[in-house]
Design a protein around this motif. Structure first.
Motif, PDB file in Angstrom:
ATOM      1  N   ALA A  97       0.830  -1.207   0.000  1.00  0.00           N
ATOM      2  CA  ALA A  97       0.000   0.000   0.000  1.00  0.00           C
ATOM      3  C   ALA A  97       0.866   1.258   0.000  1.00  0.00           C
ATOM      4  N   LYS A  98       1.930   1.240   0.794  1.00  0.00           N
ATOM      5  CA  LYS A  98       2.803   2.410   0.929  1.00  0.00           C
ATOM      6  C   LYS A  98       3.440   2.786  -0.406  1.00  0.00           C
ATOM      7  N   PHE A  99       3.767   1.764  -1.220  1.00  0.00           N
ATOM      8  CA  PHE A  99       4.452   2.029  -2.492  1.00  0.00           C
ATOM      9  C   PHE A  99       3.500   2.046  -3.685  1.00  0.00           C
ATOM     10  N   GLY A 100       2.187   2.211  -3.395  1.00  0.00           N
ATOM     11  CA  GLY A 100       1.222   2.399  -4.473  1.00  0.00           C
ATOM     12  C   GLY A 100       0.741   1.132  -5.143  1.00  0.00           C
ATOM     13  N   LEU A 101       1.034  -0.034  -4.555  1.00  0.00           N
ATOM     14  CA  LEU A 101       0.655  -1.318  -5.161  1.00  0.00           C
ATOM     15  C   LEU A 101      -0.459  -2.014  -4.373  1.00  0.00           C
ATOM     16  N   GLY A 102      -1.204  -1.229  -3.614  1.00  0.00           N
ATOM     17  CA  GLY A 102      -2.215  -1.809  -2.728  1.00  0.00           C
ATOM     18  C   GLY A 102      -3.577  -1.975  -3.364  1.00  0.00           C
ATOM     19  N   GLY A 103      -3.614  -2.347  -4.642  1.00  0.00           N
ATOM     20  CA  GLY A 103      -4.885  -2.618  -5.311  1.00  0.00           C
ATOM     21  C   GLY A 103      -5.279  -4.076  -5.180  1.00  0.00           C
ATOM     22  N   VAL A 104      -6.300  -4.492  -5.945  1.00  0.00           N
ATOM     23  CA  VAL A 104      -6.755  -5.888  -5.865  1.00  0.00           C
ATOM     24  C   VAL A 104      -5.653  -6.822  -6.362  1.00  0.00           C
ATOM     25  N   GLN A 105      -5.691  -8.052  -5.858  1.00  0.00           N
ATOM     26  CA  GLN A 105      -4.719  -9.072  -6.263  1.00  0.00           C
ATOM     27  C   GLN A 105      -5.474 -10.199  -6.951  1.00  0.00           C
ATOM     28  N   GLY A 106      -5.082 -10.482  -8.183  1.00  0.00           N
ATOM     29  CA  GLY A 106      -5.857 -11.442  -8.968  1.00  0.00           C
ATOM     30  C   GLY A 106      -7.223 -10.854  -9.276  1.00  0.00           C
ATOM     31  N   SER A 107      -8.273 -11.678  -9.188  1.00  0.00           N
ATOM     32  CA  SER A 107      -9.635 -11.204  -9.477  1.00  0.00           C
ATOM     33  C   SER A 107     -10.147 -10.267  -8.378  1.00  0.00           C
ATOM     34  N   GLY A 108      -9.589 -10.401  -7.157  1.00  0.00           N
ATOM     35  CA  GLY A 108     -10.088  -9.630  -6.020  1.00  0.00           C
ATOM     36  C   GLY A 108     -11.327 -10.237  -5.394  1.00  0.00           C
ATOM     37  N   ARG A 109     -11.904 -11.278  -6.044  1.00  0.00           N
ATOM     38  CA  ARG A 109     -13.120 -11.910  -5.511  1.00  0.00           C
ATOM     39  C   ARG A 109     -12.814 -12.954  -4.436  1.00  0.00           C
ATOM     40  N   GLN A 110     -11.560 -13.422  -4.391  1.00  0.00           N
ATOM     41  CA  GLN A 110     -11.223 -14.462  -3.421  1.00  0.00           C
ATOM     42  C   GLN A 110     -11.433 -13.946  -2.003  1.00  0.00           C
ATOM     43  N   MET A 111     -12.006 -14.806  -1.157  1.00  0.00           N
ATOM     44  CA  MET A 111     -12.322 -14.395   0.208  1.00  0.00           C
ATOM     45  C   MET A 111     -11.076 -14.446   1.087  1.00  0.00           C
TER      46      MET A 111
ATOM     47  N   GLU B 163       4.718 -18.577  -3.004  1.00  0.00           N
ATOM     48  CA  GLU B 163       3.690 -19.192  -3.845  1.00  0.00           C
ATOM     49  C   GLU B 163       2.466 -18.285  -3.907  1.00  0.00           C
ATOM     50  N   THR B 164       1.831 -18.213  -5.080  1.00  0.00           N
ATOM     51  CA  THR B 164       0.654 -17.357  -5.242  1.00  0.00           C
ATOM     52  C   THR B 164      -0.549 -17.881  -4.464  1.00  0.00           C
ATOM     53  N   GLU B 165      -0.541 -19.157  -4.091  1.00  0.00           N
ATOM     54  CA  GLU B 165      -1.654 -19.719  -3.311  1.00  0.00           C
ATOM     55  C   GLU B 165      -1.922 -18.889  -2.052  1.00  0.00           C
ATOM     56  N   LEU B 166      -0.865 -18.335  -1.465  1.00  0.00           N
ATOM     57  CA  LEU B 166      -1.010 -17.574  -0.226  1.00  0.00           C
ATOM     58  C   LEU B 166      -1.915 -16.360  -0.419  1.00  0.00           C
ATOM     59  N   VAL B 167      -1.983 -15.851  -1.663  1.00  0.00           N
ATOM     60  CA  VAL B 167      -2.801 -14.666  -1.958  1.00  0.00           C
ATOM     61  C   VAL B 167      -4.081 -15.030  -2.720  1.00  0.00           C
ATOM     62  N   LEU B 168      -3.998 -16.023  -3.630  1.00  0.00           N
ATOM     63  CA  LEU B 168      -5.104 -16.270  -4.553  1.00  0.00           C
ATOM     64  C   LEU B 168      -6.113 -17.300  -4.075  1.00  0.00           C
ATOM     65  N   LYS B 169      -5.765 -18.135  -3.106  1.00  0.00           N
ATOM     66  CA  LYS B 169      -6.749 -19.111  -2.622  1.00  0.00           C
ATOM     67  C   LYS B 169      -7.845 -18.386  -1.850  1.00  0.00           C
ATOM     68  N   SER B 170      -9.092 -18.756  -2.150  1.00  0.00           N
ATOM     69  CA  SER B 170     -10.229 -18.139  -1.469  1.00  0.00           C
ATOM     70  C   SER B 170     -10.529 -18.920  -0.194  1.00  0.00           C
ATOM     71  N   ARG B 171     -10.164 -18.306   0.930  1.00  0.00           N
ATOM     72  CA  ARG B 171     -10.414 -18.929   2.237  1.00  0.00           C
ATOM     73  C   ARG B 171     -11.644 -18.235   2.845  1.00  0.00           C
ATOM     74  N   TRP B 172     -12.740 -18.975   2.913  1.00  0.00           N
ATOM     75  CA  TRP B 172     -13.995 -18.417   3.428  1.00  0.00           C
ATOM     76  C   TRP B 172     -14.414 -19.276   4.614  1.00  0.00           C
ATOM     77  N   VAL B 173     -13.992 -18.863   5.796  1.00  0.00           N
ATOM     78  CA  VAL B 173     -14.109 -19.698   6.992  1.00  0.00           C
ATOM     79  C   VAL B 173     -14.849 -18.927   8.089  1.00  0.00           C
ATOM     80  N   ILE B 174     -15.803 -19.597   8.723  1.00  0.00           N
ATOM     81  CA  ILE B 174     -16.621 -18.978   9.774  1.00  0.00           C
ATOM     82  C   ILE B 174     -16.394 -19.719  11.100  1.00  0.00           C
ATOM     83  N   PRO B 175     -16.236 -18.992  12.222  1.00  0.00           N
ATOM     84  CA  PRO B 175     -15.970 -19.620  13.526  1.00  0.00           C
ATOM     85  C   PRO B 175     -17.261 -20.094  14.212  1.00  0.00           C
ATOM     86  N   GLU B 176     -17.968 -21.009  13.567  1.00  0.00           N
ATOM     87  CA  GLU B 176     -19.302 -21.401  14.063  1.00  0.00           C
ATOM     88  C   GLU B 176     -19.280 -21.973  15.475  1.00  0.00           C
TER      89      GLU B 176
END
Length: 300
Positions: A174-188, A258-271
């Protein structure tokens, strides 16, 4: 006499935070680590000595997944989790006064890539691939021990946010102006504030009927697009260039991750935690980033 808590692999970002918080709460904190002169992984008797008579054992050990998944690193990621877990289980069996609670790290990455619905402990679908195989083997090692006097809880931890850790690269982007979406941006982006990790551990300790697997994530996950927007807002930065998938893949090779760290959609709820009455200090991203980034904003 002080209660004793043992942090296995307690030298990383989360371990150091827990060490400080437990010390503040009046615990005698023992750390098992590779570099320790007192309680080291290569001296089994010192591990037994650390655990003997402790109130609680917390295992955070494991090689960082922030690396390229070549065969050498994959073997180390795998063994650094399963071998240490098995060593701790064997050490507990040697104790005359074993800990009443053993909490072991696991990971929210155990669930599949999910953009369609949230994953709970009860209805979450286990994914596939290397990271999932590691998580499954880790939990299998942990729950393979039959310990009549020690409760066991595995924390499927989401991405942990605090002053350090993964926030450092996001802050720098963010500080260096690269704080936009990563990949599609839809990943949770499922996440948790490090203070709530500490509070969850204490909650499980205090509620003696709790055992098994717990999703350790804030109740309000957001998309990558929303997350990067919140980071920029918290830092008073108006604009951030996006990083398309191809750029991330090139960059990942360059910085050896690895890009998995950013692009995998992790959608987890603490039920389970919410059903048991746990309340989060930082339930949403705005409150979490407000606490984490306020000093940086004040510094200007």
């Amino acid at each position: 006499m002080k209660k004793k808590v043992v942090l296995a692999g307690g030298t990383g970002f989360i371990g150091q935070y827990l060490n400080d918080r437990f010390a503040e709460a009046g615990y005698d904190v023992k750390v098992i680590s590779r570099g320790s002169k007192i309680h080291s992984w290569d001296r089994f008797d010192s591990i037994v000595e650390a655990i003997e008579g402790s109130d609680m054992l917390i295992n955070l050990a494991g090689k960082s997944v922030n690396c390229r998944y070549n065969e050498k690193n994959k073997a180390e990621i795998f063994s650094s989790r399963t071998d240490t877990t098995e060593m701790l289980g064997k050490a507990i069996l040697q104790c005359a006064n074993p800990p009443s609670l053993w909490i072991n790290s696991s990971t929210a990455t155990i669930y599949r890539h999910a953009e369609d619905r949230a994953m709970t402990e009860e209805n979450g679908e286990i994914g596939s691939g290397f990271s999932v195989d590691v998580a499954k083997a880790w939990e299998k090692s942990f729950f393979s021990f039959d310990l009549p006097n020690t409760r066991q809880a595995a924390l499927r931890i989401a991405i942990v946010l605090g002053d350090g850790g993964v926030m450092t690269p996001y802050r720098n982007l963010a500080k260096f102006g690269l704080g936009g979406v990563q990949g599609s941006g839809r990943q949770m982006f499922s996440w948790i504030h490090v203070e709530d990790v500490y509070r969850i551990i204490q909650f499980i300790r205090e509620n003696e009927h709790l055992r098994g697997v717990f999703n350790t994530a804030a109740p309000k996950p957001i998309s990558n697009q929303e997350f990067m927007s919140e980071v920029r807002k918290a830092m008073n930065i108006k604009f951030g260039l996006p990083s398309p998938k191809w750029m991330l893949e090139m960059g990942a090779v360059f910085i050896r991750t690895e890009t998995e760290l950013v692009l995998k959609s992790r959608w987890v709820i603490p039920e389970r935690l919410e059903r048991e009455g746990f309340t989060f200090k930082y339930p949403d991203m705005k409150s979490a980033l407000g606490e984490i980034l306020r000093k940086e904003v004040q510094r200007g």
